[in-house]
Design a protein around this motif. Structure first.
Motif: not given
Length: 579
Positions: A231, A234-236, A238-239, A318, A321-322
């Motif tokens: 993730l 692709t997932d802000q 998470v990053r 996060a 949720e992802a």
């Protein structure tokens, strides 16, 4: 009077050395390193566990390496194995040369141990470890089969004869890791011995290797962490949480833990993949916890710790949720052991051709089992780590989410590889689920004990226990195969699927089944099935939960027992909770 086992066996062997009817011109030699399970279980950290296994593998490899031409190796069949070499070696030597070969194998083990001690910078002797026990059976009238039968009798007698190594008259302390050797006060090296520990020479050798082994937290959170890595690109959210954790780690490295600086400048996902798993847990960031675990002179900066704690929490939210897999603090010890393999190897009625060649083929099959088990356990799907895998026995640490799948794959690997030479061979299984903060030594010892209970219940047997931080909460021992012939884990996994998402409703189902156990045992199979389906629906679960629970029921004399503990185990696997 105490008699060394090896000498006793040589005396036994001389009884038939002068037989004029001898038809076989080779001595049979069986050598073993005893006490392996105990040695491996004496581990407080995962590093202790894996190092213990590596040490035994190295010693067994030395024993195998001592079997050189013209002697012939029988078991194991793959002397070039790097890890997972069984601690028992069977070989054939020239007539009257078996004793020399057995001594050479013993010397090879002692020489290798001396190298290991030197590598770990431990100078003291370690009386009593490692020990090598061996038997030598000379050529006999019945050939290899008769030699094998006599060797097995001698090996059984080994349980009654032991070497006794008495400790020095004055002992300052007992090793807190092994509980059986003296721990001198002046040999407690900084960085190896933690506060409150006192280690013997053997304990310090185990601690000589301190990196490269995943912690219990790393294994427990492996599925969650694997999804976070995916993730991160692709997932802000998470990053961003990962960036914050890395910033907190960087501050700790500057403040009190400089070794955490390793990999900080690498790609975010690569850095996170190599990060110790406990840093993903909000509670780890408590200043007092960091000070205790890393033995700091003072607590780290409170603001840095609070930022790290919040970042770990944000990452968990996060990732959930992802769509990441469940954040769970539980992992499992997986232990497996072949059922009566020694008896099977001695059963002439099972032999496919001459026994010597048959043993060779079985050895080759066992040599294929270990790599298949390792591949399944350490794959991207299994995400576990093998401690040892010798073909007929296995010990591994696996995430809770993949434990039952891995247990089935490991069982299937053994059965498939042994199908041609020993089609009835089976392997029993124990799974102990435990919290990552639970003492590892206790969990491994519990798995070894549970495996014995599984074997006593049925062969193949299955035993599962769940240990919360407050102690054991469920224990289920059952045959591996259900009454309908399917693997019992099929029904367990179906029940887990049916229970997923029901939360607290299944608690009342378990309580009701336990209260009504005697009445339920009087029902016919058809009526019991209907009743279990009715109760499942009543407590908020689909009818399939009742069907799966019926599949888990096992005969208990003239009645059918409804396994309440199986329901508790299923609830744990589905929700991470227990009543």
């Amino acid at each position: 009077m105490f008699v060394r086992f090896s000498r006793w066996c040589r005396w036994e062997g001389r009884l038939s050395e002068d037989s004029s009817a001898c038809r076989m011109e080779r001595d049979l030699v069986i050598a073993t390193i005893p006490g392996v399970q105990r040695f491996v279980a004496e581990s407080r950290r995962t590093a202790d566990l894996f190092v213990s296994s590596d040490i035994i593998s190295e010693l067994a490899g030395a024993m195998v390496g001592a079997v050189t031409e013209p002697a012939e190796l029988v078991l194991p069949g793959t002397p070039d194995m790097v890890t997972g070499i069984p601690n028992r070696v069977v070989a054939l030597a020239g007539r009257s040369e078996g004793r020399a070969l057995a001594q050479a194998m013993t010397d090879a083990v002692q020489d290798r141990w001396a190298r290991i001690r030197a590598r770990s910078k431990v100078e003291e002797e370690t009386p009593g470890f490692p020990a090598v026990q061996w038997v030598v059976v000379p050529p006999s009238e019945g050939g290899y089969e008769a030699q094998w039968e006599r060797a097995q009798r001698l090996l059984l007698e080994r349980k009654r004869v032991r070497d006794f190594v008495f400790p020095p008259a004055v002992q300052e302390r007992v090793c807190t890791l092994t509980g059986r050797w003296s721990a001198p006060r002046d040999k407690q090296e900084e960085g190896i011995v933690r506060r409150g520990e006192h280690l013997s020479a053997v304990g310090r050798i185990k601690r000589g290797v301190r990196s490269g082994f995943p912690s219990t937290w790393s294994i427990a959170l492996a599925p969650y962490r694997a999804d976070v890595v995916e993730l991160a690109d692709t997932d802000q959210a998470v990053r961003s949480a990962l960036d914050n954790i890395r910033e907190s780690i960087s501050c700790l490295a500057d403040d009190a833990l400089p070794r955490l600086r390793k990999g900080l400048k690498s790609d975010l996902a690569i850095w996170f993949r190599g990060l110790e798993g406990s840093w993903c847990v909000p509670e780890t960031w408590e200043p007092r916890v960091i000070r205790r675990e890393h033995e700091l002179r003072q607590q780290p900066d409170r603001d840095v710790c609070e930022f790290g704690r919040q970042s770990a929490h944000d990452l968990e939210v996060a990732a959930r949720e992802a769509g990441a897999r469940q954040f769970t603090p539980y992992l499992a010890v997986l232990a497996q052991d072949a059922d009566r393999l020694g008896e099977s190897l001695s059963d002439r009625t099972r032999a496919n051709g001459p026994m010597r060649e048959w043993h060779g083929r079985i050895s080759a099959a066992l040599g294929r089992v270990g790599p298949r088990q390792r591949k399944a356990i350490e794959s991207a799907q299994g995400l576990g780590r093998v401690v040892y895998s010798g073909g007929d026995d296995l010990l591994a640490l696996v995430p809770a989410a993949t434990a039952t799948t891995i247990a089935r794959q490991s069982y299937d690997a053994f059965r498939q590889e042994m199908a041609e030479e020993l089609p009835r061979a089976t392997i029993s299984t124990a799974l102990v689920f435990f919290h990552a903060s639970w003492p590892l030594q206790s969990a491994v010892a519990a798995a070894q004990e549970l495996l014995e209970q599984a074997k006593n219940r049925s062969r193949p047997g299955l035993a599962i226990a769940v240990q919360h931080r407050g102690g054991e909460r469920a224990r289920w021992v059952t045959p591996w195969l259900a009454a309908d012939g399917r693997q019992i884990l099929d029904h367990l996994e179906h029940l887990v699927q049916a229970m997923t998402g029901t939360q607290g409703l299944s608690k009342r189902l378990a309580i009701g089944l336990e209260a009504d156990a005697d009445e339920l045992a009087t029902l016919t199979p058809a009526w019991l099935h209907m009743e279990l389906r009715r109760r499942a629906v009543r407590h908020g679960m689909p009818e399939t939960a009742g069907t799966a629970l019926r599949g888990l029921c096992a005969p208990d004399g003239d009645r059918v027992a409804v396994p309440v503990d199986a329901l508790l185990v299923s609830r744990f696997l589905a929700t991470g909770d227990l009543p």
